[in-house]
Scaffold this active site. Structure first.
Site, PDB file in Angstrom:
ATOM      1  N   HIS A  97       2.358  16.028   2.766  1.00 22.20           N
ATOM      2  CA  HIS A  97       2.584  14.976   1.776  1.00 22.20           C
ATOM      3  C   HIS A  97       2.360  13.570   2.354  1.00 22.20           C
ATOM      4  O   HIS A  97       2.975  12.612   1.901  1.00 22.20           O
ATOM      5  CB  HIS A  97       4.006  15.078   1.215  1.00 22.20           C
ATOM      6  CG  HIS A  97       4.302  16.378   0.533  1.00 22.20           C
ATOM      7  ND1 HIS A  97       3.755  16.715  -0.685  1.00 22.20           N
ATOM      8  CD2 HIS A  97       5.059  17.434   0.916  1.00 22.20           C
ATOM      9  CE1 HIS A  97       4.177  17.924  -1.033  1.00 22.20           C
ATOM     10  NE2 HIS A  97       4.968  18.377  -0.083  1.00 22.20           N
ATOM     11  N   ARG A 116      16.881  19.503   4.136  1.00 18.99           N
ATOM     12  CA  ARG A 116      17.724  18.308   4.048  1.00 18.99           C
ATOM     13  C   ARG A 116      18.195  18.076   2.620  1.00 18.99           C
ATOM     14  O   ARG A 116      19.363  17.738   2.373  1.00 18.99           O
ATOM     15  CB  ARG A 116      16.957  17.090   4.560  1.00 18.99           C
ATOM     16  CG  ARG A 116      17.782  15.822   4.591  1.00 18.99           C
ATOM     17  CD  ARG A 116      16.961  14.652   5.050  1.00 18.99           C
ATOM     18  NE  ARG A 116      15.777  14.466   4.224  1.00 18.99           N
ATOM     19  CZ  ARG A 116      14.910  13.471   4.380  1.00 18.99           C
ATOM     20  NH1 ARG A 116      15.097  12.590   5.336  1.00 18.99           N
ATOM     21  NH2 ARG A 116      13.869  13.354   3.595  1.00 18.99           N
ATOM     22  N   GLY A 142      -3.331  -6.080   5.761  1.00 17.60           N
ATOM     23  CA  GLY A 142      -4.346  -5.741   4.780  1.00 17.60           C
ATOM     24  C   GLY A 142      -4.215  -4.297   4.343  1.00 17.60           C
ATOM     25  O   GLY A 142      -3.268  -3.595   4.719  1.00 17.60           O
ATOM     26  N   PRO A 170       0.836  -1.208   0.000  1.00 19.94           N
ATOM     27  CA  PRO A 170       0.000   0.000   0.000  1.00 19.94           C
ATOM     28  C   PRO A 170       0.868   1.254   0.000  1.00 19.94           C
ATOM     29  O   PRO A 170       1.905   1.312   0.669  1.00 19.94           O
ATOM     30  CB  PRO A 170      -0.802  -0.130   1.302  1.00 19.94           C
ATOM     31  CG  PRO A 170      -0.747  -1.586   1.648  1.00 19.94           C
ATOM     32  CD  PRO A 170       0.597  -2.050   1.186  1.00 19.94           C
ATOM     33  N   TYR A 194      13.138  14.162  20.163  1.00 24.30           N
ATOM     34  CA  TYR A 194      13.324  14.107  18.711  1.00 24.30           C
ATOM     35  C   TYR A 194      14.690  14.703  18.389  1.00 24.30           C
ATOM     36  O   TYR A 194      14.950  15.873  18.684  1.00 24.30           O
ATOM     37  CB  TYR A 194      12.212  14.916  18.055  1.00 24.30           C
ATOM     38  CG  TYR A 194      12.030  14.746  16.572  1.00 24.30           C
ATOM     39  CD1 TYR A 194      10.922  14.083  16.075  1.00 24.30           C
ATOM     40  CD2 TYR A 194      12.939  15.276  15.659  1.00 24.30           C
ATOM     41  CE1 TYR A 194      10.716  13.945  14.709  1.00 24.30           C
ATOM     42  CE2 TYR A 194      12.752  15.127  14.298  1.00 24.30           C
ATOM     43  CZ  TYR A 194      11.634  14.464  13.828  1.00 24.30           C
ATOM     44  OH  TYR A 194      11.431  14.317  12.473  1.00 24.30           O
ATOM     45  N   ASP A 236       4.980  16.458  10.931  1.00 24.75           N
ATOM     46  CA  ASP A 236       5.881  17.230  10.073  1.00 24.75           C
ATOM     47  C   ASP A 236       5.631  16.934   8.600  1.00 24.75           C
ATOM     48  O   ASP A 236       5.846  17.784   7.739  1.00 24.75           O
ATOM     49  CB  ASP A 236       7.339  16.899  10.395  1.00 24.75           C
ATOM     50  CG  ASP A 236       7.775  17.447  11.749  1.00 24.75           C
ATOM     51  OD1 ASP A 236       6.995  18.181  12.373  1.00 24.75           O
ATOM     52  OD2 ASP A 236       8.891  17.126  12.183  1.00 24.75           O
TER      53      ASP A 236
END
Length: 566
Positions: A220, A425, A284, A147, A486, A216
């Site tokens: 997208h 980045r 699934g 997926p 983080y 973050d």
């Protein structure tokens, strides 16, 4: 072409993808021309010289050698019969876009043209019925189904296994992108799994609601991807992680749909909902989520605060979590990340810039070491009275921990920059640098030790690979018992950037485990974090997971190899 076919074609064409070689969309990139402190700062911390303007990467898709598809005509014809010819893609560009996520390892390999195994075709189902037919075909024909949501994963959850000899189908869920229904009495929204963050919020906001989930990767990434990887958003202090938000699910499996009702609570055996959340496509295909949504807040504000030390900032965040205050965001950066944030700031204007310029002098007068100070962002949402009350409570806690408020200006900057950082980045890679992230969670009592041990491990790793490196971190996602830490790390890489990355990444992840923290708070496991799973959840825990995958998918059709490695 019939009207129906044209509608399908338009729908497939409307599915949004990131550029094949990096983060985000073509034509959008990070630049530092309006950030005068940034280039000198990067030169100082990692020794990398940055050029001005938008850098030409020199990358050309035509230079890639893409392995040929092994999909036979029978498989292609069968899929075309299900979804239509326009919704089955076998061209090289579509296949490459669906090969990797967006980790530093992914980007290093794609820039080097390393494509060990590529999906053989990409299929765009229009509804759950088509997903069911594709899954049933895959089981009957011994295909692999992976997926695909937005493609933002950074732990290797998307890539095909290099040794896979079966035909691999990338199942792009981008056409299932609608808010289907909202139960306004209960605040429950039925939402298709392929919708990306901005599109879902636009639909919800138009009816006065919000999901409140803003990772973050928000611009997208998709709802189904968030569920599959146990995502957490920036405003989780108020809205919860995706596991809290997800109340019901529909998951297509061979021969039928696993349907989990959206009820407030249930005592119906082991939680099927929890089994699906974080399963990374191995059980699934998630087609629909019933999510807890909230009315749009009357007021939303992000305030910035400064603390004289990391210790003071952590203590304040813990006190806030234990108090009656209910902010939407509680975040504090350590001194390294604070310095980075100031280096990426644009010059201000007028009185606000004069105050900013005077701030170091004022803090030094108070006895602060400005090199040790830590920047915090705390968010407030709700009615005006609630926001005022929460700000007052937080203000007392900040003051008790030697902190000070610095207003809404930096808070606006936080809102502007929070979704743009991944572009930086790519820019850094264009100049010979490598940067990536690792995140974890631990009890409050262990956070300081986790942070110090991670710093030590990363710096030792930089020494081992012979580079000048940089690590920085922040606390986010507070809970009553602890919080997420983080970390971002960066260095100028040599000829074998991936091998150097492995040394640093391994050191940081092992430091998590050695201090009693978890291997990942919200990015998932994929292939990247598998080496530490038995240390994190115990060998027996991995065995239970593997037993579940083996029982639910004996043919290893669904995204094989992720999470447990088998």
């Amino acid at each position: 072409m019939t009207d129906v076919q044209q509608q399908k074609s338009d729908s497939v064409a409307a599915v949004k993808h990131m550029k094949w070689w990096g983060w985000g969309v073509e034509g959008v990139a990070f630049h530092h021309d309006d950030k005068p402190a940034f280039a000198p700062f990067v030169k100082k911390i990692v020794g990398v010289e940055l050029s001005s303007g938008q850098h030409d990467t020199g990358l050309k898709f035509d230079d890639l050698t893409v392995p040929a598809s092994i999909a036979g005509p029978e498989v292609v014809d069968s899929l075309v019969q299900i979804v239509g010819a326009d919704a089955v893609a076998t061209d090289d560009h579509d296949r490459v876009v669906h090969t990797y996520g967006k980790s530093i390892r992914d980007l290093i390999r794609i820039r080097a043209g390393i494509l060990a195994r590529v999906p053989d075709l990409v299929v765009y189902p229009a509804d759950e019925a088509q997903v069911q037919q594709i899954v049933d075909l895959a089981v009957a024909s011994d295909l692999v189904v992976i997926p695909f949501g937005g493609g933002s994963n950074i732990v290797g959850s998307l890539e095909p296994l290099p040794a896979e000899t079966r035909t691999i189908v990338s199942l792009d869920m981008g056409r299932l992108d609608r808010v289907l229904d909202i139960d306004e009495d209960s605040g429950l929204a039925r939402i298709q799994a392929g919708g990306q963050g901005p599109d879902l919020e636009e639909q919800l906001n138009a009816r006065g609601w919000t999901l409140g989930h803003f990772p973050d990767s928000f611009t997208h990434s998709t709802l189904g991807g968030w569920v599959a990887t146990r995502s957490s958003g920036m405003q989780s202090d108020k809205y919860g992680d995706i596991a809290d938000i997800t109340k019901g699910l529909r998951v297509v499996r061979p021969g039928g749909v696993l349907a989990i009702r959206a009820v407030p609570s249930a005592s119906t055996g082991p939680s099927l909902r929890e089994m699906i959340i974080g399963s990374e496509g191995r059980l699934g295909v998630i087609t629909e989520v019933t999510a807890q949504v909230h009315r749009l807040p009357e007021k939303r504000e992000i305030l910035a605060y400064l603390f004289p030390s990391w210790h003071d900032g952590l203590a304040a965040m813990q006190a806030i979590a234990e108090s009656d205050a209910s902010p939407s965001v509680t975040r504090v950066s350590d001194s390294h990340e604070t310095a980075f944030s100031f280096a990426t700031s644009k010059p201000g204007k007028g009185i606000s810039q004069k105050i900013t310029d005077l701030l170091p002098t004022l803090l030094k007068a108070k006895g602060w070491d400005v090199d040790a100070m830590c920047l915090s962002f705390i968010g407030y949402e709700g009615g005006p009275e609630h926001v005022a009350r929460t700000q007052k409570t937080v203000g007392r806690i900040v003051k008790a921990n030697r902190g000070m408020a610095v207003g809404t200006g930096p808070g606006k900057l936080y809102d502007q920059k929070k979704f743009d950082t991944p572009y930086l980045r790519d820019f850094f890679m264009d100049h010979g640098g490598a940067a990536d992230v690792s995140e974890t969670a631990a009890p409050w009592s262990k956070l300081r030790d986790v942070s110090s041990r991670v710093y030590a491990a990363a710096n030792q790793a930089f020494d081992r690979i012979g580079v000048q490196g940089w690590i920085m971190g922040h606390l986010s996602h507070s809970y009553h018992s602890g919080a997420c830490l983080y970390f971002t790390f960066a260095f100028e890489h040599g000829d074998d950037a991936e091998a150097q990355y492995d040394v640093v990444k391994h050191a940081i992840q092992q430091a998590f485990i050695d201090t009693g923290a978890t291997v990942s708070h919200h990015h998932g496991v994929g292939l990247e974090h598998q080496p530490w799973m038995s240390q994190d959840v115990s060998p027996e825990g991995v065995a239970v997971m593997q037993g579940l995958f083996d029982s639910a998918d004996p043919g290893r059709v669904f995204n094989p190899g992720k999470v447990t490695g088998a």
